[in-house]
Design an enzyme around this catalytic site. Sequence first.
Site, PDB file in Angstrom:
ATOM      1  N   GLU A 299       0.859  -1.185   0.000  1.00 18.35           N
ATOM      2  CA  GLU A 299       0.000   0.000   0.000  1.00 18.35           C
ATOM      3  C   GLU A 299       0.897   1.237   0.000  1.00 18.35           C
ATOM      4  OE1 GLU A 299      -3.572   2.131   2.622  1.00 18.35           O
ATOM      5  OE2 GLU A 299      -2.736   0.196   3.247  1.00 18.35           O
TER       6      GLU A 299
ATOM      7  N   ARG B 108       6.294 -13.458   9.203  1.00 26.06           N
ATOM      8  CA  ARG B 108       6.886 -12.142   8.962  1.00 26.06           C
ATOM      9  C   ARG B 108       8.348 -12.124   9.384  1.00 26.06           C
ATOM     10  NH1 ARG B 108       2.937  -7.379   9.932  1.00 26.06           N
ATOM     11  NH2 ARG B 108       4.912  -6.347  10.278  1.00 26.06           N
TER      12      ARG B 108
ATOM     13  N   LYS C 137       3.853   1.122  10.208  1.00 23.97           N
ATOM     14  CA  LYS C 137       3.969   2.349   9.411  1.00 23.97           C
ATOM     15  C   LYS C 137       3.479   3.551  10.207  1.00 23.97           C
ATOM     16  CE  LYS C 137       3.612   0.530   4.694  1.00 23.97           C
ATOM     17  NZ  LYS C 137       2.815   0.560   3.446  1.00 23.97           N
TER      18      LYS C 137
END
Length: 589
Positions: A51, A294, A304
């Site tokens: 994104e 992850r 973020k």
Amino acid sequence: MSSESPAAESTPSTHENGQRADVQRDFVRQIIREDLASGKHAAIRTRFPPEPNGYLHIGHAKAICLNFGIAREFGGWCNLRLDDTNPGKEDPEFVEGIKDDVRWLGFDWHDLRHASDYFDVFYRAALKLIGDGKAYVDDLTADEVREYRGTLTEPGRNSPWRDRSIEENLGLFQRMRAGEFADGSKTLRAKIDMAAGNINLRDPALYRIRKIAHQNTGDAWPIYPMYDFAHALSDAMEGITHSLCTLEFEDHRPLYDWCVDNVDLTAHPQLWQSVVEAGLEAKPAKPRQIEFSRLNLSYCITSKRKLAQLVNEGLVDGWDDPRMNTLRGLRRRGFTPAGLRLLIERLGISKQNSVIDYAILENCVREDLDATAPRRMAVLDPLKLTLTNLPGNHEETLTFANHPKDESFGTREVPFASTVWIEREDFAEVPPKGFKRLVPGGEVRLRGVGIVKCEEVVKDAAGDVIELRCTLDPDSRAGLPGADRKVKGTIHWVSARHAVAAEVRMYDRLFNVPAPDDESDGKSWIEHVNPDAKRVGRGWLEPAAARAEPEQRYQFERLGYFVADRLDHRPDAPVFNRTVTLRDTWTKS
């Protein structure tokens, strides 16, 4: 602190450049090999779908290496797709940053796509679901939706609007599209099962009203698809064979499959002809979602939102601050793409979440820099050393190897004069036990010059040492019989007459605790910011180091690995960032 155990067996192979590599046999690659062997797929198609609401961080490096690396390994391709379904938080600056980071890591994409390329497809797909009785327009508020959803132990309740007719739902959704309703007043929800054990299947939202301009489509759309809906159909539109994502999406996989199966793009080409008419290739197929763990590093955060907070509150100097674990920050600090790729390769792929010690990343970067970084000499805390048995105007040029382990790096010329700078810590008036450097009356080898003896220590009025007066043993110069005479220590230097002053930025870990998000000590994550993570000082460089191009990496002998800052460095005003310290002492190196 745990480190991720090897997730796969490996066998030796050879890269095109002739170097040995490991053929990885993790569970993802095993699935792909089986799919190819069975004929399920003739070619592998992957995608990397970030994104564009911030810069990429170290966690994204694993997804990039996995998606692009697997596609390359199996002769397929990987798309870069920007998930731009959340206007207002996204920025073209981040899009360019993402593209730059992917290329910096050593990869390129087959096609650059945007989720917004498929907005018309998503809308037509939603109309199809409504027409099939599988989606409805809901008037519940966000709070009411949460109330109706139920809990992990209790089923949800049907919305009072769930049984609207197909005709009413079609009309309402088309009016949502026309912009007739206020933000948040209505949503389009999938009609699945409010009693499902997986909460993601309790009539999830597919569309919400958001009257905000989009960076690609402007004001064309007052409604935007939800991530799960857009992501699944984007994968299907591009013919992605293996949709690789992190473990938090494992519970979303049933919804992913529901969207793909119930829209069924392959059997309904009328839903996606607008994409073909726009000139984009479209070969819809059913993708398979596969989840992996992850990349979590100690002393790091990958939120973020929190990274943006560090920037916005001025706790760092921007998204590319070398203290940040954004890819731009790591790049500016001097971390290498090969070092990051080596980390990902060594950790492998598994379904076990764990935290990797930050030192493992540093060691991978050191390993790459040890092989690839030319050597230079620099002094960061200078102490004057004068060779009294050389004329005051003595000058000569010495030849040094650029790399002690690789002759292909060639040589360089280093100026030498009778006065040099050495590191202050390389002299001790009262030496600690085991000290092997310069002491009053002692000898040490001056790197590439010969053996020097400290004859006199000069102090200022405050009693601080300001100069060492030494003599150089002329028989210990290179090529003479005395050059083989043994002394315990070797120190580096730069010629005081020729040294170039530089700004040197010493970087360390941004946080001073291994798990900054763990607030069990009563402190917030932001209170764990390390105040000593950046120290700026002055150093003295041999001229060949000062002439570096931006992003040129060096080992400053005995000090660490440094990089010429990609933005601020100039040959006439050098700026170097410390990437990592040396693993070993000078002798071991």
